[in-house]
Motif scaffolding. Sequence first.
Motif, PDB file in Angstrom:
ATOM      1  N   UNK A 216     -27.262 -46.439  -1.514  1.00  0.00           N
ATOM      2  CA  UNK A 216     -25.958 -45.789  -1.662  1.00  0.00           C
ATOM      3  C   UNK A 216     -26.066 -44.542  -2.541  1.00  0.00           C
ATOM      4  N   UNK A 217     -25.452 -43.481  -2.091  1.00  0.00           N
ATOM      5  CA  UNK A 217     -25.442 -42.230  -2.853  1.00  0.00           C
ATOM      6  C   UNK A 217     -24.146 -42.134  -3.652  1.00  0.00           C
ATOM      7  N   UNK A 218     -24.285 -41.944  -4.957  1.00  0.00           N
ATOM      8  CA  UNK A 218     -23.122 -41.813  -5.836  1.00  0.00           C
ATOM      9  C   UNK A 218     -22.868 -40.331  -6.109  1.00  0.00           C
ATOM     10  N   UNK A 219     -21.600 -39.917  -5.991  1.00  0.00           N
ATOM     11  CA  UNK A 219     -21.292 -38.502  -6.225  1.00  0.00           C
ATOM     12  C   UNK A 219     -19.959 -38.351  -6.937  1.00  0.00           C
ATOM     13  N   UNK A 220     -19.850 -37.262  -7.695  1.00  0.00           N
ATOM     14  CA  UNK A 220     -18.621 -36.932  -8.414  1.00  0.00           C
ATOM     15  C   UNK A 220     -18.074 -35.627  -7.857  1.00  0.00           C
ATOM     16  N   UNK A 221     -16.793 -35.608  -7.564  1.00  0.00           N
ATOM     17  CA  UNK A 221     -16.151 -34.425  -6.987  1.00  0.00           C
ATOM     18  C   UNK A 221     -14.964 -34.007  -7.875  1.00  0.00           C
ATOM     19  N   UNK A 222     -14.826 -32.715  -8.153  1.00  0.00           N
ATOM     20  CA  UNK A 222     -15.752 -31.620  -7.841  1.00  0.00           C
ATOM     21  C   UNK A 222     -16.960 -31.600  -8.786  1.00  0.00           C
ATOM     22  N   UNK A 223     -18.078 -31.108  -8.298  1.00  0.00           N
ATOM     23  CA  UNK A 223     -19.322 -31.116  -9.078  1.00  0.00           C
ATOM     24  C   UNK A 223     -19.246 -30.201 -10.296  1.00  0.00           C
ATOM     25  N   UNK A 224     -18.381 -29.205 -10.220  1.00  0.00           N
ATOM     26  CA  UNK A 224     -18.310 -28.205 -11.298  1.00  0.00           C
ATOM     27  C   UNK A 224     -17.646 -28.738 -12.564  1.00  0.00           C
ATOM     28  N   UNK A 225     -16.948 -29.880 -12.478  1.00  0.00           N
ATOM     29  CA  UNK A 225     -16.248 -30.415 -13.653  1.00  0.00           C
ATOM     30  C   UNK A 225     -17.240 -30.892 -14.705  1.00  0.00           C
ATOM     31  N   UNK A 226     -17.011 -30.483 -15.928  1.00  0.00           N
ATOM     32  CA  UNK A 226     -17.860 -30.920 -17.037  1.00  0.00           C
ATOM     33  C   UNK A 226     -17.071 -31.662 -18.108  1.00  0.00           C
ATOM     34  N   UNK A 227     -15.742 -31.380 -18.155  1.00  0.00           N
ATOM     35  CA  UNK A 227     -14.950 -31.970 -19.229  1.00  0.00           C
ATOM     36  C   UNK A 227     -13.507 -32.168 -18.758  1.00  0.00           C
ATOM     37  N   UNK A 228     -13.082 -33.423 -18.743  1.00  0.00           N
ATOM     38  CA  UNK A 228     -11.686 -33.763 -18.439  1.00  0.00           C
ATOM     39  C   UNK A 228     -11.242 -34.778 -19.484  1.00  0.00           C
ATOM     40  N   UNK A 229     -10.391 -34.348 -20.397  1.00  0.00           N
ATOM     41  CA  UNK A 229      -9.978 -35.205 -21.500  1.00  0.00           C
ATOM     42  C   UNK A 229      -8.719 -35.994 -21.139  1.00  0.00           C
ATOM     43  N   UNK A 230      -8.756 -37.303 -21.406  1.00  0.00           N
ATOM     44  CA  UNK A 230      -7.603 -38.168 -21.166  1.00  0.00           C
ATOM     45  C   UNK A 230      -7.395 -39.066 -22.381  1.00  0.00           C
ATOM     46  N   UNK A 231      -6.171 -39.609 -22.498  1.00  0.00           N
ATOM     47  CA  UNK A 231      -5.867 -40.569 -23.557  1.00  0.00           C
ATOM     48  C   UNK A 231      -5.937 -41.969 -22.964  1.00  0.00           C
ATOM     49  N   UNK A 258     -20.665 -43.378  -2.088  1.00  0.00           N
ATOM     50  CA  UNK A 258     -19.490 -43.695  -2.906  1.00  0.00           C
ATOM     51  C   UNK A 258     -19.129 -42.430  -3.669  1.00  0.00           C
ATOM     52  N   UNK A 259     -17.876 -42.018  -3.515  1.00  0.00           N
ATOM     53  CA  UNK A 259     -17.452 -40.756  -4.140  1.00  0.00           C
ATOM     54  C   UNK A 259     -16.328 -41.002  -5.133  1.00  0.00           C
ATOM     55  N   UNK A 260     -16.487 -40.469  -6.335  1.00  0.00           N
ATOM     56  CA  UNK A 260     -15.440 -40.490  -7.357  1.00  0.00           C
ATOM     57  C   UNK A 260     -14.851 -39.083  -7.424  1.00  0.00           C
ATOM     58  N   UNK A 261     -13.555 -38.977  -7.149  1.00  0.00           N
ATOM     59  CA  UNK A 261     -12.885 -37.674  -7.162  1.00  0.00           C
ATOM     60  C   UNK A 261     -11.877 -37.623  -8.308  1.00  0.00           C
ATOM     61  N   UNK A 262     -11.871 -36.525  -9.036  1.00  0.00           N
ATOM     62  CA  UNK A 262     -10.956 -36.347 -10.170  1.00  0.00           C
ATOM     63  C   UNK A 262     -10.109 -35.100  -9.940  1.00  0.00           C
TER      64      UNK A 262
END
Length: 348
Positions: A216-231, A258-262
């Motif tokens: 299984x290939x794991x990927x994060x979308x978009x690839x350009x994201x480096x920092x997303x702050x949440x509480x 498997x893709x994780x999209x933010x």
Amino acid sequence: MFLSPRWIALLCAALITTITVVFISFVPQTSADIMFVGGISCFISSFFFIYYVIDTLVFREVNKIYTTIKKLKIQDFDIAKKTIIKSINPLSKLNREIYNYVSKKQEEINELKKMETFRREFLADVSHELKTPIFAAQGFVHTLMDGAIEDPDVAQRFLKKAAKSLDGLDILVRDLVVLTQVESGDLKMHLALINLIEIVNEIFEQLETKAKKRGTKLSLKPKSLEKVLVLADPQRISQVLINLIENAIKYGKENGKVQVAITEEDKKVWVSIEDDGPGIPQDQLPRIFERFYRVDKSRSRETGGTGLGLAIVKHILNAHDSSISVSSKIDKGTRFTFHLAKAPKEIA
């Protein structure tokens, strides 16, 4: 407007008397004395008859009903006696209040029946889930006690199997404890400022071995994201993501993805976890967050898991003032989506 039995009787008697006197006045050779005596007689008899009927058949019965309600100590019936008696139509008001009370109690009874059914099903599920690893470990141990321990190879193999069953039992008990704590509110969320991208990448590293086993290939979308702050609570959100991503690996296609999209919004950050597996039938989607519910029970046994993961995920997200939704298409995959509170701009 307040009308007591006396006032009602007085008004009705006056009306009847007026009508009677008017009719008498049209009779030829009727003197004023006759009309006066007839009017007085009509008024007195009408007054006492109407007063007796209203007082006996309405107000006294209302008082009896109210007294009976108080004797039964029905706490939820909060209507005051004074408001009933002073009502223009006390029977109608009392009937309306009783109907509302009964409707409310019926809803409570229905809810209690649902909870009773849920309790029975839950106890049956827990018993079944506990029985499986206990009986397995018990069988291996008794086999060893009956002489298999003399053979080192057999003993080692059986001990590993017994340990695996007990490990599964330990995971099940821990999941039950966490689920109970979250549902009861005993498990508090410790909100902090966290980088969601960093957590997702850490989870990818943790699950890399499992993903490679299934290709299984794991990927994060978009690839350009480096920092997303949440509480959010770092530990619990990690638990949510691990559960969802691990499930996607287990139940997705071999050699799939498997893709994780933010996605960021003004005040929210949306997270979706999508696989390309066989999907979930539409009629089963509403139930997948129930305790111990499995879509494919035979495969769930093979891949492991307690059947509590999605129930825990749901309650953890509820504690974050969020919710989780699921969409699925047969042979195309499944997507889970939830949101988290975005960090304020001045902090980010």
